[in-house]
Design an enzyme around this catalytic site. Structure first.
Site, PDB file in Angstrom:
ATOM      1  N   PRO A 154       2.610   8.428  -2.748  1.00 23.87           N
ATOM      2  CA  PRO A 154       3.320   7.147  -2.651  1.00 23.87           C
ATOM      3  C   PRO A 154       3.529   6.497  -4.025  1.00 23.87           C
ATOM      4  O   PRO A 154       3.129   7.051  -5.049  1.00 23.87           O
ATOM      5  CB  PRO A 154       2.356   6.311  -1.814  1.00 23.87           C
ATOM      6  CG  PRO A 154       1.002   6.779  -2.261  1.00 23.87           C
ATOM      7  CD  PRO A 154       1.143   8.230  -2.619  1.00 23.87           C
ATOM      8  N   TRP A 155       4.079   5.271  -4.006  1.00 21.45           N
ATOM      9  CA  TRP A 155       4.456   4.618  -5.259  1.00 21.45           C
ATOM     10  C   TRP A 155       3.437   3.601  -5.761  1.00 21.45           C
ATOM     11  O   TRP A 155       3.627   3.011  -6.814  1.00 21.45           O
ATOM     12  CB  TRP A 155       5.823   3.928  -5.110  1.00 21.45           C
ATOM     13  CG  TRP A 155       6.018   3.165  -3.825  1.00 21.45           C
ATOM     14  CD1 TRP A 155       6.830   3.539  -2.785  1.00 21.45           C
ATOM     15  CD2 TRP A 155       5.424   1.914  -3.438  1.00 21.45           C
ATOM     16  NE1 TRP A 155       6.760   2.621  -1.765  1.00 21.45           N
ATOM     17  CE2 TRP A 155       5.904   1.603  -2.150  1.00 21.45           C
ATOM     18  CE3 TRP A 155       4.530   1.032  -4.035  1.00 21.45           C
ATOM     19  CZ2 TRP A 155       5.526   0.455  -1.462  1.00 21.45           C
ATOM     20  CZ3 TRP A 155       4.146  -0.110  -3.350  1.00 21.45           C
ATOM     21  CH2 TRP A 155       4.647  -0.378  -2.082  1.00 21.45           C
ATOM     22  N   LYS A 179       5.465  16.224  -4.507  1.00 20.25           N
ATOM     23  CA  LYS A 179       6.633  15.339  -4.512  1.00 20.25           C
ATOM     24  C   LYS A 179       6.155  13.900  -4.646  1.00 20.25           C
ATOM     25  O   LYS A 179       5.583  13.333  -3.718  1.00 20.25           O
ATOM     26  CB  LYS A 179       7.437  15.462  -3.214  1.00 20.25           C
ATOM     27  CG  LYS A 179       8.779  14.716  -3.319  1.00 20.25           C
ATOM     28  CD  LYS A 179       9.371  14.309  -1.989  1.00 20.25           C
ATOM     29  CE  LYS A 179       8.953  12.951  -1.517  1.00 20.25           C
ATOM     30  NZ  LYS A 179       9.346  11.825  -2.389  1.00 20.25           N
ATOM     31  N   PRO A 180       6.381  13.280  -5.817  1.00 26.83           N
ATOM     32  CA  PRO A 180       6.033  11.859  -5.937  1.00 26.83           C
ATOM     33  C   PRO A 180       7.077  11.011  -5.229  1.00 26.83           C
ATOM     34  O   PRO A 180       8.160  11.497  -4.870  1.00 26.83           O
ATOM     35  CB  PRO A 180       6.077  11.625  -7.455  1.00 26.83           C
ATOM     36  CG  PRO A 180       7.030  12.658  -7.977  1.00 26.83           C
ATOM     37  CD  PRO A 180       6.970  13.840  -7.045  1.00 26.83           C
ATOM     38  N   GLU A 182      10.146   8.705  -4.933  1.00 26.96           N
ATOM     39  CA  GLU A 182      11.319   8.808  -5.800  1.00 26.96           C
ATOM     40  C   GLU A 182      11.437   7.643  -6.783  1.00 26.96           C
ATOM     41  O   GLU A 182      11.994   7.798  -7.863  1.00 26.96           O
ATOM     42  CB  GLU A 182      12.608   8.963  -4.975  1.00 26.96           C
ATOM     43  CG  GLU A 182      12.850   7.927  -3.895  1.00 26.96           C
ATOM     44  CD  GLU A 182      12.213   8.300  -2.557  1.00 26.96           C
ATOM     45  OE1 GLU A 182      11.023   8.693  -2.547  1.00 26.96           O
ATOM     46  OE2 GLU A 182      12.886   8.174  -1.513  1.00 26.96           O
ATOM     47  N   SER A 233       2.355   5.971   4.171  1.00 26.16           N
ATOM     48  CA  SER A 233       2.256   5.131   5.369  1.00 26.16           C
ATOM     49  C   SER A 233       1.925   5.971   6.603  1.00 26.16           C
ATOM     50  O   SER A 233       2.182   7.179   6.648  1.00 26.16           O
ATOM     51  CB  SER A 233       3.574   4.388   5.586  1.00 26.16           C
ATOM     52  OG  SER A 233       4.606   5.327   5.775  1.00 26.16           O
ATOM     53  N   GLU A 254      -3.896  10.696   4.116  1.00 23.37           N
ATOM     54  CA  GLU A 254      -4.482   9.417   3.682  1.00 23.37           C
ATOM     55  C   GLU A 254      -3.426   8.356   3.948  1.00 23.37           C
ATOM     56  O   GLU A 254      -2.414   8.305   3.248  1.00 23.37           O
ATOM     57  CB  GLU A 254      -4.817   9.453   2.187  1.00 23.37           C
ATOM     58  CG  GLU A 254      -5.793  10.526   1.777  1.00 23.37           C
ATOM     59  CD  GLU A 254      -7.198  10.263   2.267  1.00 23.37           C
ATOM     60  OE1 GLU A 254      -7.462   9.172   2.807  1.00 23.37           O
ATOM     61  OE2 GLU A 254      -8.038  11.167   2.129  1.00 23.37           O
TER      62      GLU A 254
HETATM   63  P1  NAD Z   1       5.708   6.088   2.433  1.00 21.10           P
HETATM   64  O1  NAD Z   1       5.007   6.660   3.598  1.00 21.10           O
HETATM   65  O2  NAD Z   1       6.958   5.356   2.646  1.00 21.10           O
HETATM   66  O3  NAD Z   1       6.070   7.246   1.375  1.00 21.10           O
HETATM   67  C1  NAD Z   1       5.075   8.110   0.882  1.00 21.10           C
HETATM   68  C2  NAD Z   1       5.746   9.386   0.404  1.00 21.10           C
HETATM   69  O4  NAD Z   1       6.336  10.040   1.530  1.00 21.10           O
HETATM   70  C3  NAD Z   1       6.874   9.166  -0.608  1.00 21.10           C
HETATM   71  O5  NAD Z   1       6.840  10.194  -1.569  1.00 21.10           O
HETATM   72  C4  NAD Z   1       8.116   9.300   0.268  1.00 21.10           C
HETATM   73  O6  NAD Z   1       9.263   9.702  -0.457  1.00 21.10           O
HETATM   74  C5  NAD Z   1       7.676  10.386   1.237  1.00 21.10           C
HETATM   75  N1  NAD Z   1       8.421  10.444   2.500  1.00 21.10           N
HETATM   76  C6  NAD Z   1       9.104   9.449   3.111  1.00 21.10           C
HETATM   77  N2  NAD Z   1       9.640   9.913   4.273  1.00 21.10           N
HETATM   78  C7  NAD Z   1       9.265  11.206   4.394  1.00 21.10           C
HETATM   79  C8  NAD Z   1       9.485  12.214   5.381  1.00 21.10           C
HETATM   80  N3  NAD Z   1      10.181  11.971   6.484  1.00 21.10           N
HETATM   81  N4  NAD Z   1       8.924  13.425   5.187  1.00 21.10           N
HETATM   82  C9  NAD Z   1       8.180  13.686   4.085  1.00 21.10           C
HETATM   83  N5  NAD Z   1       7.951  12.770   3.106  1.00 21.10           N
HETATM   84  C10 NAD Z   1       8.485  11.542   3.267  1.00 21.10           C
HETATM   85  O7  NAD Z   1       4.601   5.234   1.668  1.00 21.10           O
HETATM   86  P2  NAD Z   1       4.800   4.297   0.427  1.00 21.10           P
HETATM   87  O8  NAD Z   1       5.606   3.138   0.889  1.00 21.10           O
HETATM   88  O9  NAD Z   1       5.275   5.110  -0.738  1.00 21.10           O
HETATM   89  O10 NAD Z   1       3.285   3.860   0.114  1.00 21.10           O
HETATM   90  C11 NAD Z   1       2.649   2.843   0.762  1.00 21.10           C
HETATM   91  C12 NAD Z   1       1.778   3.368   1.888  1.00 21.10           C
HETATM   92  O11 NAD Z   1       0.859   4.310   1.393  1.00 21.10           O
HETATM   93  C13 NAD Z   1       0.952   2.298   2.547  1.00 21.10           C
HETATM   94  O12 NAD Z   1       0.984   2.466   3.931  1.00 21.10           O
HETATM   95  C14 NAD Z   1      -0.446   2.554   2.020  1.00 21.10           C
HETATM   96  O13 NAD Z   1      -1.482   2.076   2.827  1.00 21.10           O
HETATM   97  C15 NAD Z   1      -0.437   4.027   1.913  1.00 21.10           C
HETATM   98  N6  NAD Z   1      -1.465   4.499   0.974  1.00 21.10           N
HETATM   99  C16 NAD Z   1      -2.592   5.068   1.490  1.00 21.10           C
HETATM  100  C17 NAD Z   1      -3.599   5.511   0.640  1.00 21.10           C
HETATM  101  C18 NAD Z   1      -4.857   6.145   1.175  1.00 21.10           C
HETATM  102  O14 NAD Z   1      -5.593   6.742   0.398  1.00 21.10           O
HETATM  103  N7  NAD Z   1      -5.148   6.063   2.465  1.00 21.10           N
HETATM  104  C19 NAD Z   1      -3.450   5.354  -0.741  1.00 21.10           C
HETATM  105  C20 NAD Z   1      -2.290   4.767  -1.225  1.00 21.10           C
HETATM  106  C21 NAD Z   1      -1.290   4.359  -0.344  1.00 21.10           C
END
Ligand code: NAD
Length: 497
Positions: A154-155, A179-180, A182, A233, A254
């Site tokens: 995630p970001w 994949k980080p 974007e 998420s 996670e």
């Molecule tokens: P996100 O779920 O929107 O995105 C995370 C990653 O998934 C990004 O790289 C995104 O491009 C990718 N992604 C999005 N759709 C996808 C799909 N359909 N298939 C595969 N990959 C896809 O999360 P975010 O908004 O970047 O980060 C915030 C979230 O991360 C929050 O819910 C937070 O609680 C969670 N988080 C959890 C932890 C932990 O250790 N539990 C740590 C940090 C963040």
């Protein structure tokens, strides 16, 4: 510290080199100013194929290296990361709007410490002793690298999340395609460049940038990977798991959190107030373990609300490059809108905004520290992940009620209990369902200890020796020690000779 200028960067790192990608053009935006930090072309599913092929080809050689050789590369990586700390800090500040103090004192040293931990841990994998569990056989356990790991991050902490996923996998002998997010690819690409300079063989660590829907889906559902790990998420994590399940691949997730912060009546109130502000506002509240639900003994409630409101009111919001800044912007303008919309709906559901609830008059994606008291148990702001600088508060009647409220969530990532009573502390640590329970603190993490949740917060562990379980296979080797052709147990299958 150097600053980051808006250059065009190659979108991926595959087989030990930067690779220009052919997808749609994309801009990395500094959320503190709205300025473009870097441009690149998103990767495509074809780039995912190339990265996975490179990882597949490189993995057996890396797994065959001795633990000492793998440790040597990781120690060198830690040294080079320290030498390039200014680059990592500048990139984290620019792409996330992270306060420079946080990037300098937490993100970058924490990442380097994690690399150092796994460099050491690579050399002392332990298992069950070899023994004659059956009188006729010697049994032993072999651990092997699971193969190619696909990981999606995630970001919010781009560098730390990449390190948590990549480094234990490398230490275990796996090859990785990451994949980080974007919007924050810079430090992950730099990590791969520095790892190659540290002697990591080409193809062992590959980065593909790109959108989640396109590149993330292609990576999570790729036939030729062995494990899919994900931080992000809960909703997306479930999609990743479904994509990986098509090929029966192992997953580690996670996910989100909604950490309770339980203040018992005997707590040190000042410590709880300071801890609540720090725990809620770290990284602008964009922290999966952030304190989000303060649950406070009725006798302390008014003083707690007043104290947290007062400290939050003094928080310095502004330019993340300024070492005096406490709180930077949210990571994107779109995310600021989501946070603002959730807070604006809270009063309709009974919440009382004590402080904050507004964006300051600054050009970036800033949002003031926000305290919302008297929230209803079924309100959106109390139940759903906001992922912003927002703390909600409720009171409780007795210890049973406090622990019931703490567990009244689908999430189970982290929690804290504030008390001077050792029995209460023990009870809270036993009964709160979460991957981590802090006593009289909230947020600290350490490389030797695991991080990971239960319930809707996912499963599996990052950090610590426990994370090796995600990246290793377990093989039972059972050797006959009798040398007898007609073994006793054969009679079970064919009695007459
Ligand atoms: P996100 O779920 O929107 O995105 C995370 C990653 O998934 C990004 O790289 C995104 O491009 C990718 N992604 C999005 N759709 C996808 C799909 N359909 N298939 C595969 N990959 C896809 O999360 P975010 O908004 O970047 O980060 C915030 C979230 O991360 C929050 O819910 C937070 O609680 C969670 N988080 C959890 C932890 C932990 O250790 N539990 C740590 C940090 C963040």
């Amino acid at each position: 510290m150097s600053s980051v200028s808006a250059t065009h960067i190659p979108g991926s790192w595959i087989n030990g080199a930067a690779v220009p990608t052919g997808g749609a053009p994309f801009e990395v935006i500094n959320p503190a100013t709205g300025a473009v930090v870097a441009t690149y072309a998103l990767a495509t599913p074809a780039d995912v194929d190339a990265a996975v092929a490179a990882a597949r080809a490189a993995q057996p050689g890396w797994a065959a290296a001795t633990p000492a050789d793998r440790a040597g590369v990781l120690f060198e990586l830690a040294e080079l990361m320290a030498a390039e700390a200014d680059t990592f800090i500048a990139e984290e500040v620019a792409q996330c709007g992270k306060p420079v103090r946080l990037a300098t004192e937490f993100d970058v040293p924490g990442s380097i410490d994690n690399v150092l931990f796994f460099a050491g841990a690579a050399r002392h994998l332990e298992g069950k002793a070899s023994a004659e569990y059956s009188a006729d056989h010697t049994s032993s356990i072999r651990r092997g690298a699971v193969g190619v790991v696909a990981t999606i991050t995630p970001w919010n902490y781009p560098l730390q999340m990449a390190v948590w996923k990549v480094i234990p996998a490398l230490a275990a002998g796996c090859a990785v395609v990451i994949k980080p997010a974007e919007i924050t690819p810079l430090t992950t690409l730099t990590l791969a460049r520095v790892a190659t300079a540290a002697g990591l063989p080409d193809g062992v660590l590959n980065v593909v940038t790109g959108s989640g829907a396109d590149v993330g889906t292609a990576l999570a559902g790729h036939r030729d990977v062995d494990v899919v790990t994900f931080t992000g998420s809960t909703g997306v994590g479930r999609k990743v798991m479904a994509a990986a399940a098509v090929h029966g691949h192992r997953t580690q997730l996670e996910l989100g959190g909604k950490a309770p912060f339980v203040v018992f009546e005997d707590a040190d109130l000042d410590a709880a107030i300071q801890g609540a502000v720090a725990g809620a506002l770290i990284n602008s509240g964009q922290d999966c373990t952030a304190a989000t639900r303060a649950i406070v003994a009725r006798d302390l409630y008014d003083d707690f609300v007043a104290g947290v409101g007062e400290v939050m009111g003094k928080i310095v919001v502004g330019d993340p490059h300024d070492p005096d800044t406490d709180l930077g912007p949210l990571s994107s303008f779109a995310h600021r809108e989501k946070v603002a919309a959730m807070v604006s709906r809270a009063p309709e559901q009974g919440g009382r905004i004590v402080t904050g609830g507004v964006s300051p008059d600054l050009p970036g994606a800033f949002y003031r520290p926000t305290l919302i008291a008297d929230v209803a148990e079924d309100s959106e702001i109390y139940r759903d992940e906001v992922f912003g600088p927002v703390l909600t508060v409720r009171s409780f009647t007795d210890d049973d009620d406090a622990l019931r409220q703490a567990n009244d969530t689908v999430y189970g990532l982290a929690a804290s209990a504030w008390t001077r009573d050792v029995y209460r502390a023990q009870r809270a640590s036993r009964e709160i369902d979460a991957g981590c329970v802090w006593i009289n603190d909230h947020i600290p993490i350490i490389s030797e200890m695991p991080h990971g949740g239960v319930g809707a917060s996912g499963f599996g562990k990052d950090m610590s020796d426990y994370s090796f379980e995600e990246y290793l296979t377990i093989k039972h080797v059972m050797s006959d020690i009798t040398g007898v052709a007609e073994k006793d147990w054969h009679r079970t299958i064919f009695a007459k000779r």
